[in-house]
Structure formats: C-alpha cells, structure tokens
Design an enzyme around this catalytic site. Structure first.
Site, PDB file in Angstrom:
ATOM      1  N   HIS A   1       0.685  -1.066  -0.268  1.00 24.02           N
ATOM      2  CA  HIS A   1      -0.182   0.061   0.079  1.00 24.02           C
ATOM      3  C   HIS A   1       1.051   0.607   0.116  1.00 24.02           C
ATOM      4  O   HIS A   1       0.966   2.047   1.221  1.00 24.02           O
ATOM      5  CB  HIS A   1      -0.480   0.201   1.178  1.00 24.02           C
ATOM      6  CG  HIS A   1      -1.843   1.105   1.044  1.00 24.02           C
ATOM      7  ND1 HIS A   1      -3.348   0.730   2.069  1.00 24.02           N
ATOM      8  CD2 HIS A   1      -1.892   2.316   0.590  1.00 24.02           C
ATOM      9  CE1 HIS A   1      -3.585   1.413   1.018  1.00 24.02           C
ATOM     10  NE2 HIS A   1      -2.966   3.270   0.814  1.00 24.02           N
TER      11      HIS A   1
ATOM     12  N   GLU B   1      -8.738  16.931   9.140  1.00 23.98           N
ATOM     13  CA  GLU B   1      -8.427  16.369   7.589  1.00 23.98           C
ATOM     14  C   GLU B   1      -9.471  17.192   7.139  1.00 23.98           C
ATOM     15  O   GLU B   1     -10.375  17.117   7.002  1.00 23.98           O
ATOM     16  CB  GLU B   1      -8.244  14.764   7.657  1.00 23.98           C
ATOM     17  CG  GLU B   1      -7.993  14.926   6.281  1.00 23.98           C
ATOM     18  CD  GLU B   1      -8.439  13.422   5.723  1.00 23.98           C
ATOM     19  OE1 GLU B   1      -7.824  12.521   5.056  1.00 23.98           O
ATOM     20  OE2 GLU B   1      -9.672  13.011   6.394  1.00 23.98           O
TER      21      GLU B   1
ATOM     22  N   GLU C   1      -6.529  16.535  -0.833  1.00 24.17           N
ATOM     23  CA  GLU C   1      -5.958  15.808   0.868  1.00 24.17           C
ATOM     24  C   GLU C   1      -5.055  17.063   1.935  1.00 24.17           C
ATOM     25  O   GLU C   1      -3.920  16.667   1.194  1.00 24.17           O
ATOM     26  CB  GLU C   1      -6.361  14.955   1.452  1.00 24.17           C
ATOM     27  CG  GLU C   1      -7.423  14.192   0.428  1.00 24.17           C
ATOM     28  CD  GLU C   1      -7.167  12.285   0.883  1.00 24.17           C
ATOM     29  OE1 GLU C   1      -7.849  11.798   0.561  1.00 24.17           O
ATOM     30  OE2 GLU C   1      -6.057  12.213   1.736  1.00 24.17           O
TER      31      GLU C   1
ATOM     32  N   ARG D   1      -3.481  17.352   6.001  1.00 24.82           N
ATOM     33  CA  ARG D   1      -3.547  16.908   7.097  1.00 24.82           C
ATOM     34  C   ARG D   1      -2.383  18.372   7.613  1.00 24.82           C
ATOM     35  O   ARG D   1      -1.558  18.360   7.302  1.00 24.82           O
ATOM     36  CB  ARG D   1      -3.394  15.721   7.356  1.00 24.82           C
ATOM     37  CG  ARG D   1      -4.195  14.829   6.705  1.00 24.82           C
ATOM     38  CD  ARG D   1      -3.292  13.253   7.122  1.00 24.82           C
ATOM     39  NE  ARG D   1      -4.565  12.408   6.233  1.00 24.82           N
ATOM     40  CZ  ARG D   1      -4.403  11.717   3.941  1.00 24.82           C
ATOM     41  NH1 ARG D   1      -3.646  12.596   3.840  1.00 24.82           N
ATOM     42  NH2 ARG D   1      -5.601  11.757   4.284  1.00 24.82           N
TER      43      ARG D   1
END
Length: 610
Positions: free
Chosen positions: A105, A302, A474, A476
């Site tokens: 991953h 997030e 995205e 964070r």
C-alpha cells in the site's frame, strides 16, 4: 485469487465495478492491487542453492494504484527471523538482492521499480504471511505501554491489539492495511497536533509512528562473523536514528512501539464551509471558519477537497471521554461505507473517465462531494437543485441506499475506530505528497498559498481543455518529531523523517501535509504535479521547508514521477540538510555501513541515497 463479496443494495464491489465498466473499456485499474497479483506457482528452476525448507515461487509485484508492476519475481514468505537471515545470507553469497514487501500500500518505487524484469536477481520477502506476532511488552505507571510487533503485522491489527489493553496513539494513517515494517520505513503519519491548552498524554506523539519506536531488531552486516546477523538496537543507541525511517534500505524484523492510555474521540464532518473561507489568507475577519482555527480548537483535522467543487469535506476530531448526545457510537473502524464501495452509477461515471472522457472531471468531483454530503448529513437539497447529469448519477435508488446506512457526520468511539477509515476497496488513485514545515502561526498562510495556486492552476488547465485532477486535495496537520514521546532518555529523531526538526529553527513546530489525488492514467497529470511541486519547492524559505512524503509521488518530470534528476539529487537532500545538524549524510553513511554489500538495496535507492 480471492474475490470481494459484493455489497447489498446500491453498493458495488471492485469486481462488479469492473464488469459494469468493462464494456466501455474503463476501470480496469480499479482491480490493481486488490487481489494478490500474478497467481503464485512453484517454479521448475528456483534460484540456485536457495535455502532448503523455504518455499520460493514467482509472483507479480503490484503496488496500490497499479503504477508499479513487475514481471513475476522470485518471492518467499519466511516463517521467522532466522529464515529471513538465511535468505539474506544466501543472497549475499549468490550475488542477489533482497527486498522486504508488506501489503504494497504505497506509491513510490522503494521496494522495486516499475517494469522490473523476471531476470532481475532479486528475491522479495513477504513479511505479512508469518512475521505477524505481537505482545504487550511493558506497562508503565504513567499510563503508557510498549507493544512488540513483528514487521509483517498490519497497523489495523496493532491498533486493535493495543486497544484491547486500553491503549492507543494520538494519530495514525487512515488505511489499516499497512505493515508495521512498511509504515516505519517511510515514516507513516496521521493528523494531529496538541490543541491550544492541551497537554499531551504519556506515550502520545504528534509526529510519525517511527518516532514512537523504542527498539528495533534489524538485519546488519557483521564483519567479525563475515555474514549478516540480527541486531537489536535501542532508541538511544548509535545507528537507531538512521534505521527508524530507512526507506527500504534496511530490513526490520521486529519493533517495539510506545503507546498511551487510549482516548475516545469524536469525529464531526462539516461540508458547508466554502474553500474560500476555510483556506482564507491570514487576517480574515473575525468569525471566519479557517483551518487553523479548527486546529487550535481540537488539534486534529483533515480537509478533503474534491476537484471543481466549492466546499471541502472537513473532518474534525476531538478528545471526548463521554459520548456527546448527538454523536453516533461506533465499535469498529471504517465507518464511511459510501467511499468504500461506489454506488453503481458513480462507478459507471468513473469508468467513463478512465475510458477517455476526462472532461467529465468537474461532474465527477461534484458527484463525489454530493455523495459524501448525502451519506454524512442526509441533506439531499443540493442534489435536487443540481443539473440533470448529476441527478442521472445520484438516482433515487442511490440516495435511498446511502440514507439507509444511517448518518455519519458525528461519530464517537475508541480512537482506532475513528482514525482508520480507508479500506482496500476504496477508489484507487495516485497521489503526490509533501510536508511543509512551518511555524504554527504560519499554518494558515501555507494553506492559503497552496490552495490559491492549486485553484488557479486547475482553472488554467481547464481553459486549455485539460482536466488532470479528478480526485481530491487532502490536507492534514501534524507536529514534528519530538524524541521524548518514545520515553527513552537520549533518544534522537529519525534522521530521514520528513518531520525531523530543523536544529536552527526551534520555532518551526508544525507540518502541513499536502496530497493531490487523481486516477493514475489521467492525461497531463504528471505535468500538473510538476507544476505543484515546483511551486511548493519555491515557497518562502523563511516560512516553509518543503520535504517529500516518502510513500507518495515526487520528483516529477512532465511525463513521470521519481524521474527529475534535479529534485532527486539536489532538492531532496537539500531539504533534509536544511538547518544543519545530523541528517541526510549521516543516515546514508550509517545505512551503507550496516549493509556494505548492498544486499538490502535497489538501483533506485542506490541513486537516491548517495
């Protein structure tokens, strides 16, 4: 090969998604990495003199988004650390190399490069088959504990094991299907900093998971023995700081990780704040709902901003010992089923995209946003007011299915159930990745600078008829590596971590993580990523230090990732050397010394780590 059970109702598994889109020639990439690629088989001519008793077979290696795919490579699954050593020492004598693989991953070619030939003299070690043991190593009076885990154990299993004992972490990566060894190799992280006025609990850290390690067992060369051996290295001992985030240039068999008393969390989803407000430049009027303001209040956020939409999906976590009256209690992770399994009409739209209808990206972004909004809040107003094309995708049956699952905009439970929310069945996109180190006071400045440039760039590309992004941005926010979090006196931060502090800038205490996701085969994507990368690298050096996120995409040319020689040989080492002190050069020297024969390396790592 194993199939994935199809969902009931409007959901669609990957196999059904493939079937629904294959007629249009699209969505084949969605299956990449879902099943173990390349059915393994016993070969008639294994590598000569391979250690007896260890099965060796050939299997295709394929990563998360399918961008890295090899010929069938020799692979084995050692049953314990001694068999790991047996394979490594065989490889040393035979002139082969060894690469550890976990759940694959990841995006970057840190294990093997795309197109690696079956003729390559490399053996992959699948750590996930047997090297999965874990135990509670030590409990302390301050409420912290230590968990010993072998490298092939998954983060999902690790956090579940810790949770059963009443322990947890401040933050963790959203996917659970990461191996412990793989997560530590690249400095995996979540999203968390202390809220204003919050005192960190013992055992909690706000940097990477690597920074929580107290001890590693690794494979190293022993001159006296003339062979590779296992060495256990404590956190304060020499060489440990280079091994904590080693990028695959070493082989860890076991790690001890410090955890703290678990805190229940609340996760609220907010979908009505315009991007212009959430990402506003510093100095916005009082009452503006900014990302930095949410970080100050709860410390854990997030932002997921779908391409060509106005309002991001903002997740806000907060520590909540008792369940708030409006929150839904959950007792398992992965609580966003609408993103785990796309409704069939949405899957067909994704199939249209990968079949060449790239100009559908604005429609796809709008549909993804509305899909999330309906499933999370139950509000279908925007769907009803949208155009015919959106309503053709988000049909009444789809809306009924989404609402039948119950609303999920306000969740509460044990930390792991709120921190892990990405299943292997989610949409497989590629992603670039960067950590922008800055002062906490400049967090909003970084966010506004990036989002302003991204919005303008997206518009410029669209004006030329190019739609390189069909996924989401995205964002964070984490702290930097604070070695005291591991609880070992004399500990040092991981040398190659993207979150290693700058010795000359103690005021730099925060990292803004930025990823842009899109389907891997999208035209003009690499050129768009290159534009993003060059913008970030040129940010004000006094207010921002930009480092790559090791597991993602970086070093872009106009046509490929991990291929710009200037970024690979100059920008990346320079970003790690910024501020002086031990870092890049010391880490490279240590890793070379521990593996002088480069058995645990690859051509890509040899070129990068020099």
């Amino acid at each position: 090969m194993t199939d994935v059970p199809s969902n009931q109702g409007g959901g669609l598994s990957r196999r059904r998604l493939l079937a629904s889109s294959a007629a249009a020639g699209g969505a084949v990439w969605l299956l990449r990495g879902l099943v173990r690629p390349g059915s393994a088989y016993a070969a008639s001519a294994p590598p000569p003199d391979f250690p007896a008793g260890i099965d060796v077979y050939q299997r295709v290696y394929e990563n998360w988004a399918g961008e890295i795919r090899t010929d069938q490579l020799w692979t084995c699954a050692p049953r314990g650390p001694q068999e790991v050593l047996d394979v490594v020492n065989w490889a040393y004598g035979a002139g082969w190399t060894v690469r550890a693989q976990g759940h694959r991953h990841g995006w970057a070619p840190l294990t093997v490069a795309d197109g690696t030939s079956a003729a390559a003299r490399v053996v992959l070690l699948d750590t996930t088959a047997h090297l999965t043991a874990m135990s509670l190593e030590q409990q302390a009076a301050d409420g912290s504990a230590r968990v010993r885990a072998q490298a092939g154990a998954s983060l999902e299993t690790l956090l579940a094991f810790a949770g059963e004992g009443g322990y947890g972490v401040a933050s963790a990566p959203a996917p659970g299907d990461l191996s412990v060894g793989g997560a530590l190799a690249i400095g995996a992280h979540g999203t968390a900093v202390p809220a204003v006025g919050e005192s960190p609990s013992s055992g909690y850290g706000y940097g990477s998971l690597s920074n929580l390690v107290t001890e590693l067992t690794v494979v190293v060369w022993d001159d006296a023995a003339g062979r590779y051996v296992l060495r256990t290295v404590g956190r304060a001992e020499p060489d440990c700081d280079a091994l904590l985030t080693h990028l695959g240039r070493s082989l860890v068999t076991e790690a001890v990780v410090r955890v703290g008393t678990d805190h229940h969390l609340r996760c609220q989803s907010i979908l009505d704040i315009p991007a212009t407000e959430l990402f506003a430049a510093p100095g916005a009027p009082a009452g503006t709902r900014t990302l930095a303001g949410f970080v100050d209040r709860t410390g854990r956020v997030e932002a997921i901003w779908f391409a060509f939409t106005d309002c991001p999906w903002l997740k806000v976590w907060s520590v909540a010992p008792k369940r708030p009256l409006t929150a839904r209690a959950v007792d398992e992770p992965y609580n966003y089923p609408f993103s785990d399994s796309l409704p069939e009409p949405v899957a067909r739209l994704a199939g249209d995209l990968v079949s060449g209808a790239w100009a559908s990206a604005p429609l796809f972004g709008q549909v993804q946003y509305l899909l999330a909004k309906v499933a999370l809040t139950g509000d279908i107003t925007d769907v009803l007011l949208s155009g015919t094309l959106v309503r053709d995708v988000l049909t009444g049956d789809v809306l009924t299915h989404l609402l039948a699952g119950g609303l999920r905009s306000d969740l509460w439970g044990a930390s792991r159930n709120l921190l892990q929310y990405v299943r292997p069945t989610t949409l497989r996109e590629t992603a670039n990745g960067y950590a922008v180190l800055t002062r906490r006071a400049d967090l909003q400045w970084v966010v506004s600078q990036f989002t302003g440039f991204y919005r303008t760039l997206l518009t410029q590309y669209a004006a030329r008829g190019e739609y390189p992004v069909n996924g989401q941005v995205e964002i964070r926010v984490t702290g930097l590596e604070d070695p005291s979090a591991c609880g070992v006196p004399g500990a040092r931060p991981p040398l190659l971590s993207a979150l290693r502090p700058r010795p000359d800038r103690p005021d730099v205490d925060t990292a803004v993580w930025i990823d842009v996701l899109s389907l891997p085969t999208t035209p003009a994507l690499h050129r768009f990523y290159r534009d993003i990368e060059q913008f970030l690298l040129a940010l004000d050096g006094d207010r921002a230090t930009v480092r790559v996120e090791w597991s993602k995409g970086w070093a872009y040319s106009d046509t490929a990732a991990w291929s710009d020689p200037d970024v690979l040989t100059r920008a990346i080492p320079a970003s790690q050397r910024a501020g002086g002190g031990p870092g890049w050069d010391q880490a490279v020297e240590i890793l070379d010394r521990l593996d002088p024969h480069r058995v645990l390396s690859s051509p890509f790592l040899d070129a990068l780590l020099r």
